[in-house]
Design a protein around this motif. Sequence first.
Motif, mmCIF file in Angstrom:
data_model
loop_
_atom_site.group_PDB
_atom_site.id
_atom_site.type_symbol
_atom_site.label_atom_id
_atom_site.label_comp_id
_atom_site.label_asym_id
_atom_site.label_seq_id
_atom_site.Cartn_x
_atom_site.Cartn_y
_atom_site.Cartn_z
ATOM 1 N N PHE A 1 0.833 -1.193 0.000
ATOM 2 C CA PHE A 1 0.000 0.000 0.000
ATOM 3 C C PHE A 1 0.866 1.240 0.000
ATOM 4 O O PHE A 1 1.944 1.258 0.601
ATOM 5 C CB PHE A 1 -0.914 0.019 1.229
ATOM 6 N N GLY B 1 -3.001 4.678 1.401
ATOM 7 C CA GLY B 1 -3.772 3.465 1.679
ATOM 8 C C GLY B 1 -4.301 2.776 0.443
ATOM 9 O O GLY B 1 -5.222 1.967 0.525
ATOM 10 N N CYS B 2 -3.721 3.071 -0.714
ATOM 11 C CA CYS B 2 -4.117 2.409 -1.957
ATOM 12 C C CYS B 2 -3.069 1.369 -2.319
ATOM 13 O O CYS B 2 -1.874 1.602 -2.150
ATOM 14 C CB CYS B 2 -4.235 3.423 -3.090
ATOM 15 N N VAL C 1 -7.759 -1.216 -1.294
ATOM 16 C CA VAL C 1 -7.568 -0.214 -0.240
ATOM 17 C C VAL C 1 -7.162 -0.891 1.066
ATOM 18 O O VAL C 1 -7.535 -2.032 1.331
ATOM 19 C CB VAL C 1 -8.844 0.639 -0.020
ATOM 20 N N GLN D 1 -8.018 0.237 4.181
ATOM 21 C CA GLN D 1 -9.208 0.251 5.043
ATOM 22 C C GLN D 1 -10.385 -0.314 4.259
ATOM 23 O O GLN D 1 -11.039 0.394 3.498
ATOM 24 C CB GLN D 1 -9.508 1.680 5.511
ATOM 25 N N CYS D 2 -10.660 -1.603 4.445
ATOM 26 C CA CYS D 2 -11.671 -2.310 3.656
ATOM 27 C C CYS D 2 -13.062 -1.692 3.786
ATOM 28 O O CYS D 2 -13.507 -1.372 4.891
ATOM 29 C CB CYS D 2 -11.732 -3.774 4.076
ATOM 30 N N GLN D 3 -13.731 -1.578 2.662
ATOM 31 C CA GLN D 3 -15.124 -1.151 2.604
ATOM 32 C C GLN D 3 -16.001 -2.279 2.072
ATOM 33 O O GLN D 3 -17.210 -2.123 1.953
ATOM 34 C CB GLN D 3 -15.274 0.082 1.706
#
Length: 153
Positions: free
Chosen positions: A34, A38-39, A50, A52-54
């Motif tokens: 990353f 955060g990519c 990402v 921070q998982c969505q």
Amino acid sequence: MSRGRQLNRGESWGLDVAAGTKGARIWARTRCSFDGAGCGRCKTGDCGGVLQCQAFGQPPNTLAEYALNQFNNLDFFDISLVDGFNVPMDFSPTSNGCTRGIKCTADINGQCPSQLRAEGGCNNPCTVFKTNQYYCNSGSCEPTDFSRVVFCP
């Protein structure tokens, strides 16, 4: 809130669950890279590129789940291979007097049938074949050669 953290072999991560939380899924991601924003990407368990998982992680990934204050106000937790397997996992509660955890430490990647092998892991047959024979959503499915293999005693 989604979080991501690097764990090396043998390390653990304690999760503090906020009051009112009903449940969650926790999965392992491997070979991640990353940038400062955060990519990036992970070889297994990637969740849309990402940190921070969505969204849920892409198979194969070893999955731990918990559900709090459910049937008869009981808490439940498990390790599931519904999304396949990528790393061994130990998932244990640390509060309210519960000290018995669960773990899946078998060499599943080494035992993985050739049809289910993926780079970095072992897929679930549902992910690979996408047929009702392996989904068993009706509750009346029959065992298959894949379901007869017991990976985590």
